[in-house]
Design a protein around this motif. Structure first.
Motif, PDB file in Angstrom:
ATOM      1  N   MET A 179     -12.192   4.125  -4.600  1.00 44.76           N
ATOM      2  CA  MET A 179     -13.209   4.394  -2.976  1.00 44.76           C
ATOM      3  C   MET A 179     -13.025   5.520  -2.222  1.00 44.76           C
ATOM      4  SD  MET A 179     -12.955   0.888  -1.302  1.00 44.76           S
ATOM      5  CE  MET A 179     -12.656  -0.616  -2.481  1.00 44.76           C
ATOM      6  N   ARG A 180     -14.235   6.287  -1.755  1.00 43.26           N
ATOM      7  CA  ARG A 180     -13.806   7.562  -1.212  1.00 43.26           C
ATOM      8  C   ARG A 180     -14.064   7.219   0.365  1.00 43.26           C
ATOM      9  NH1 ARG A 180     -18.089  11.779  -4.013  1.00 43.26           N
ATOM     10  NH2 ARG A 180     -17.070  10.597  -5.945  1.00 43.26           N
ATOM     11  N   ALA A 223      -1.109  14.248  -5.042  1.00 42.74           N
ATOM     12  CA  ALA A 223      -1.058  12.924  -5.282  1.00 42.74           C
ATOM     13  C   ALA A 223      -3.007  12.795  -6.216  1.00 42.74           C
ATOM     14  CB  ALA A 223      -1.304  12.100  -4.099  1.00 42.74           C
ATOM     15  N   GLY A 224      -3.326  13.857  -6.402  1.00 37.55           N
ATOM     16  CA  GLY A 224      -4.593  13.634  -6.591  1.00 37.55           C
ATOM     17  C   GLY A 224      -5.791  13.203  -6.456  1.00 37.55           C
ATOM     18  N   GLU A 252     -10.284  10.735  -2.680  1.00 37.94           N
ATOM     19  CA  GLU A 252     -10.299   9.156  -3.373  1.00 37.94           C
ATOM     20  C   GLU A 252      -8.966   8.574  -3.053  1.00 37.94           C
ATOM     21  OE1 GLU A 252     -13.997   9.169  -5.521  1.00 37.94           O
ATOM     22  OE2 GLU A 252     -13.113   7.078  -6.036  1.00 37.94           O
ATOM     23  N   VAL A 253      -9.395   7.359  -3.142  1.00 34.14           N
ATOM     24  CA  VAL A 253      -7.744   6.488  -2.607  1.00 34.14           C
ATOM     25  C   VAL A 253      -8.222   5.191  -3.489  1.00 34.14           C
ATOM     26  CG1 VAL A 253      -6.712   7.710  -1.128  1.00 34.14           C
ATOM     27  CG2 VAL A 253      -8.076   5.644  -0.720  1.00 34.14           C
ATOM     28  N   ARG A 254      -7.312   3.480  -3.311  1.00 37.90           N
ATOM     29  CA  ARG A 254      -8.369   2.358  -3.999  1.00 37.90           C
ATOM     30  C   ARG A 254      -8.250   1.435  -2.877  1.00 37.90           C
ATOM     31  NH1 ARG A 254      -3.329   3.999  -6.074  1.00 37.90           N
ATOM     32  NH2 ARG A 254      -3.398   4.450  -8.443  1.00 37.90           N
ATOM     33  N   SER A 255      -8.555   1.698  -1.577  1.00 41.11           N
ATOM     34  CA  SER A 255      -8.674   0.492  -0.082  1.00 41.11           C
ATOM     35  C   SER A 255      -8.404   1.726   1.036  1.00 41.11           C
ATOM     36  CB  SER A 255      -7.406  -0.133  -0.876  1.00 41.11           C
ATOM     37  OG  SER A 255      -5.922   0.588  -0.173  1.00 41.11           O
ATOM     38  N   ALA A 301      -6.628   0.238   2.909  1.00 40.40           N
ATOM     39  CA  ALA A 301      -5.247   1.485   3.528  1.00 40.40           C
ATOM     40  C   ALA A 301      -4.794   2.097   2.676  1.00 40.40           C
ATOM     41  CB  ALA A 301      -4.610  -0.021   3.370  1.00 40.40           C
ATOM     42  N   GLU A 302      -4.890   2.712   1.762  1.00 41.09           N
ATOM     43  CA  GLU A 302      -4.332   3.628   1.301  1.00 41.09           C
ATOM     44  C   GLU A 302      -4.802   4.888   2.099  1.00 41.09           C
ATOM     45  OE1 GLU A 302      -4.861   4.826  -2.798  1.00 41.09           O
ATOM     46  OE2 GLU A 302      -3.435   2.792  -3.712  1.00 41.09           O
ATOM     47  N   ARG A 347     -17.076  20.046  -7.676  1.00 39.63           N
ATOM     48  CA  ARG A 347     -15.537  20.419  -7.873  1.00 39.63           C
ATOM     49  C   ARG A 347     -15.412  20.815  -9.694  1.00 39.63           C
ATOM     50  NH1 ARG A 347     -11.027  18.147  -5.700  1.00 39.63           N
ATOM     51  NH2 ARG A 347     -10.540  17.449  -7.392  1.00 39.63           N
ATOM     52  N   LEU A 354      -7.090  14.493  -2.723  1.00 36.56           N
ATOM     53  CA  LEU A 354      -7.616  14.969  -1.963  1.00 36.56           C
ATOM     54  C   LEU A 354      -9.300  15.552  -2.819  1.00 36.56           C
ATOM     55  CD1 LEU A 354      -8.078  16.932   0.918  1.00 36.56           C
ATOM     56  CD2 LEU A 354      -6.402  18.093  -0.227  1.00 36.56           C
ATOM     57  N   LEU A 355     -10.624  15.599  -2.499  1.00 35.66           N
ATOM     58  CA  LEU A 355     -11.612  16.084  -2.846  1.00 35.66           C
ATOM     59  C   LEU A 355     -12.004  17.145  -1.979  1.00 35.66           C
ATOM     60  CD1 LEU A 355     -13.969  12.626  -4.216  1.00 35.66           C
ATOM     61  CD2 LEU A 355     -11.856  14.067  -5.091  1.00 35.66           C
ATOM     62  N   THR A 374       0.447  -1.201  -0.072  1.00 37.22           N
ATOM     63  CA  THR A 374       0.488   0.339   0.089  1.00 37.22           C
ATOM     64  C   THR A 374       0.574   1.279   0.420  1.00 37.22           C
ATOM     65  OG1 THR A 374      -1.398  -1.222   0.937  1.00 37.22           O
ATOM     66  CG2 THR A 374      -2.219   1.608   1.592  1.00 37.22           C
ATOM     67  N   ARG A 424      -7.759  11.091 -11.263  1.00 38.60           N
ATOM     68  CA  ARG A 424      -6.565  11.047 -10.484  1.00 38.60           C
ATOM     69  C   ARG A 424      -5.514  11.518 -11.608  1.00 38.60           C
ATOM     70  NH1 ARG A 424      -4.609   7.798  -6.178  1.00 38.60           N
ATOM     71  NH2 ARG A 424      -6.245   6.418  -7.010  1.00 38.60           N
ATOM     72  N   ILE A 446     -11.679  14.937   2.259  1.00 38.60           N
ATOM     73  CA  ILE A 446     -13.009  13.479   1.936  1.00 38.60           C
ATOM     74  C   ILE A 446     -11.254  13.237   0.598  1.00 38.60           C
ATOM     75  CG2 ILE A 446     -14.307  12.590   0.035  1.00 38.60           C
ATOM     76  CD1 ILE A 446     -16.346  14.111   1.837  1.00 38.60           C
ATOM     77  N   VAL A 488       0.913   4.137  -3.284  1.00 30.46           N
ATOM     78  CA  VAL A 488       1.278   5.433  -2.293  1.00 30.46           C
ATOM     79  C   VAL A 488       2.218   6.128  -2.835  1.00 30.46           C
ATOM     80  CG1 VAL A 488       0.777   7.647  -0.306  1.00 30.46           C
ATOM     81  CG2 VAL A 488      -0.933   5.179  -0.972  1.00 30.46           C
ATOM     82  N   GLU A 535      -3.405   4.815   5.570  1.00 27.08           N
ATOM     83  CA  GLU A 535      -1.228   6.127   4.005  1.00 27.08           C
ATOM     84  C   GLU A 535      -1.983   7.507   4.683  1.00 27.08           C
ATOM     85  OE1 GLU A 535       1.240   4.282   5.210  1.00 27.08           O
ATOM     86  OE2 GLU A 535      -0.138   2.180   5.690  1.00 27.08           O
ATOM     87  N   HIS A 536      -2.847   7.851   4.034  1.00 30.86           N
ATOM     88  CA  HIS A 536      -2.489   9.649   4.230  1.00 30.86           C
ATOM     89  C   HIS A 536      -2.971   9.805   4.979  1.00 30.86           C
ATOM     90  CE1 HIS A 536      -2.367   9.758  -0.580  1.00 30.86           C
ATOM     91  NE2 HIS A 536      -3.016   9.614  -0.493  1.00 30.86           N
ATOM     92  N   ARG A 573      -6.549  16.059 -11.646  1.00 36.48           N
ATOM     93  CA  ARG A 573      -6.876  16.062 -10.773  1.00 36.48           C
ATOM     94  C   ARG A 573      -4.948  16.577 -10.315  1.00 36.48           C
ATOM     95  NH1 ARG A 573     -10.626  12.200  -7.362  1.00 36.48           N
ATOM     96  NH2 ARG A 573     -12.616  13.046  -8.761  1.00 36.48           N
ATOM     97  N   MET A 574      -4.175  15.640 -10.209  1.00 38.36           N
ATOM     98  CA  MET A 574      -2.957  15.794 -10.603  1.00 38.36           C
ATOM     99  C   MET A 574      -1.886  17.251 -11.329  1.00 38.36           C
ATOM    100  SD  MET A 574      -0.546  12.138 -10.122  1.00 38.36           S
ATOM    101  CE  MET A 574       0.376  12.421 -10.157  1.00 38.36           C
TER     102      MET A 574
END
Lengths: 423, 118
Positions: free
Chosen positions: B1-2, B37-38, B83-86, B88-89, A277, B40-41, A12, A220, B81, A16, B92-93, A223-224
């Protein structure tokens, strides 16, 4: 329960952190292959150390520091091999130290932007650009990329290897394009993002769930890029466009997987956060007052739909005006067809038909079923049911998808009923 | 996933101690990096509870209680909020954010989406 599964945590953190780690490494060592080797070494070092000592409190920082150390070490060894700095370093080691330090701790934004430009380089084919970008910039592994594109993993692996080879052969190193080159290079990046998005967005029903992930990755990336080039109206336009399109992902599929057209969607199912957004990005584009490019105009059109709580509230005159603008700067028969629809809704079917009729002579539109479908719809509104019926039958004959063919046949039948009724 | 990542107040936050300029810069840098990192919503922070109120409903009776409240560390200080893939991700944030701003506790919760309601 405390979560301390080492392989899972490492995987993970890697997903990231790897884009920024790879980006920095590529900037330091110049090429992707060497950067990936160093990244691999960093990863291996983490497994060994963390297995012995446990996962550190700040694994991301640990990976970044280690990668930095390995890169500096490699650069020093390279320099020593060349014998270039050997003598200089012996006499003024402090200066060398400082220089490397400065290079190593450059701007993260520049690192990421450079990596994006490199993976979307125009020497690469569009397929190669998407695959390389998803792997390096989004941190997906080859298997993920293959699954999303519905191709076997070895195909993607080979595509990525070949892309890296092409970059190496063309001697393309990490670089930030200068002001003259930059607009074209940004266009190439946006093209990749929109391509990835549409690959997911236009998916057929069976694989929709998996392919929506491509929309997520494109978002993603968008947004980046928008945060890296915050004053570029076309980049903001592209992001606004895909944020708003993605807001309808759930609403555009019916209960049996059938597509639901924009005007028929249940708008309460639109994703409000994504719409907010998208609208905020549109406002920002307005504030920047640049010349509106194709993405910014399409975003403005998407925003008109997003603002309408009910389909009947749609601001068609504004949409028609925006399509007029789009037809001028990015003319295409498909834009023209959309302009006809908007103009028809805004100013009546005859106005729309005036735009549609010349399109029948366009070679690219000859077998495009939506042209007669739109023409039929406009004729129907104008009360010309006989001509409408001809168009719908033609549309049914051209439709490649069973659902659409059925809809067109049904409309032809309705026209016939009208025609008989009015005769 | 959010995911909604909510950090809890520290006593200092509740007491209205403003973050140091270094801290503010660190938070700014974090926001910038998570935007890059793309992921943060959206995100906001809230003022101490002395500037807020609480609506409590017991057996249909509504009571409005003005802040501040005693249980400072049980209160939300802000949210993001992502937007990540899991999960676990998202964790980490959250970990990075916690270390950076000195939060003592962060909850990471999945945002309910339409598909969950099917």
């Amino acid at each position: 329960m405390e979560a301390t599964d080492l392989p899972a945590t490492l995987a993970t953190v890697w997903r990231v952190e790897s884009p920024r780690i790879i980006a920095r490494l590529v900037r330091l060592v110049g090429d992707i292959d060497t950067a990936e080797e160093l990244a691999q070494d960093t990863f291996v070092a983490a497994i060994e150390k963390w297995r012995r000592e446990g996962i550190p409190n700040n694994p991301a920082a640990w990976l970044n520091t280690t990668a930095r150390f390995l890169a500096v070490d490699l650069i020093r060894r390279r320099d020593t091999q060349r014998g270039k700095y050997q003598q200089v370093a012996a006499t003024i080691p402090r200066t060398t130290e400082l220089d490397i330090g400065q290079i190593v701790d450059g701007d993260l934004a520049d690192d990421l932007l450079g990596l994006i430009f490199m993976s979307c380089h125009p020497v690469l084919s569009p397929d190669a650009r998407s695959a390389l970008t998803l792997k390096l910039v989004c941190g997906l592994n080859t298997g993920d990329v293959a699954r999303a594109f519905l191709v076997p993993e070895p195909t993607i692996a080979q595509r990525i290897v070949r892309a890296k080879r092409t970059l190496a052969a063309a001697n393309i190193r990490f670089e930030l394009p200068g002001p003259t080159e930059r607009p074209a290079r940004l266009d190439a990046v946006r093209e990749v993002i929109y391509l990835v998005f549409n690959e997911g967005y236009s998916a057929t029903s069976g694989d929709r769930w998996i392919r929506n992930e491509l929309c997520d990755e494109a978002l993603r990336l968008g947004r980046m890029l928008a945060s890296l080039t915050p004053n570029d109206t076309e980049t903001l336009g592209l992001l606004a466009l895909i944020e708003i399109q993605a807001s309808r992902l759930v609403a555009r599929v019916g209960p049996h997987g059938e597509p639901v057209l924009l005007m028929d969607q249940d708008r309460t199912r639109w994703d409000r956060l994504l719409i907010r957004r998208g609208l905020a990005l549109n406002e920002r584009i307005d504030q920047l007052r640049g010349t509106a490019g194709p993405y910014a105009l399409q975003a403005a059109i998407a925003a008109c739909h997003a603002r309408a709580t009910r389909a009947a509230d749609t601001d068609w005159p504004r949409i028609a005006a925006l399509y007029d603008g789009l037809a001028q700067i990015a003319p295409s028969p498909v834009v023209e067809l959309n302009r006809a629809v908007a103009t028809g809704r805004a100013f009546g079917p005859q106005a729309g038909l005036g735009i549609v009729r010349p399109l029948f002579d366009h070679p690219a539109m000859r077998n495009y079923h939506l042209l007669p479908a739109v023409a039929g719809d406009l004729c129907c509104s104008a009360g010309d049911h006989d001509e409408a019926r001809q168009h719908f039958l033609r549309a049914a004959a051209l439709a490649t998808n069973g659902q659409e063919r059925a809809t067109m046949q049904q409309r032809a039948v309705q026209c016939a009923a009208h025609h008989v009724g009015s005769a | 996933m959010r995911y909604m990542v909510m950090h809890y107040q520290t006593q200092a936050m509740e007491d209205g101690v403003l973050p140091t300029p270094e801290m503010q810069a660190a938070i700014g840098q974090y926001m910038q990096e998570s935007a890059m990192a793309g992921v943060l919503l959206s995100g906001e922070g809230v003022a101490p509870s002395s500037a807020g109120a609480r609506v409590e409903v017991t057996d249909g009776r509504v009571r409005v209680i003005d802040g501040p409240y005693a249980e400072a560390k049980e209160l939300i200080a802000g949210f993001a909020i992502l937007e990540v893939r899991s999960l676990a991700e998202a964790v980490e944030h959250a970990r990075k954010f916690a270390l950076l701003v000195g939060a003592e506790r962060i909850d990471v919760r999945r945002v309910i989406e339409y598909s969950d309601l099917q």
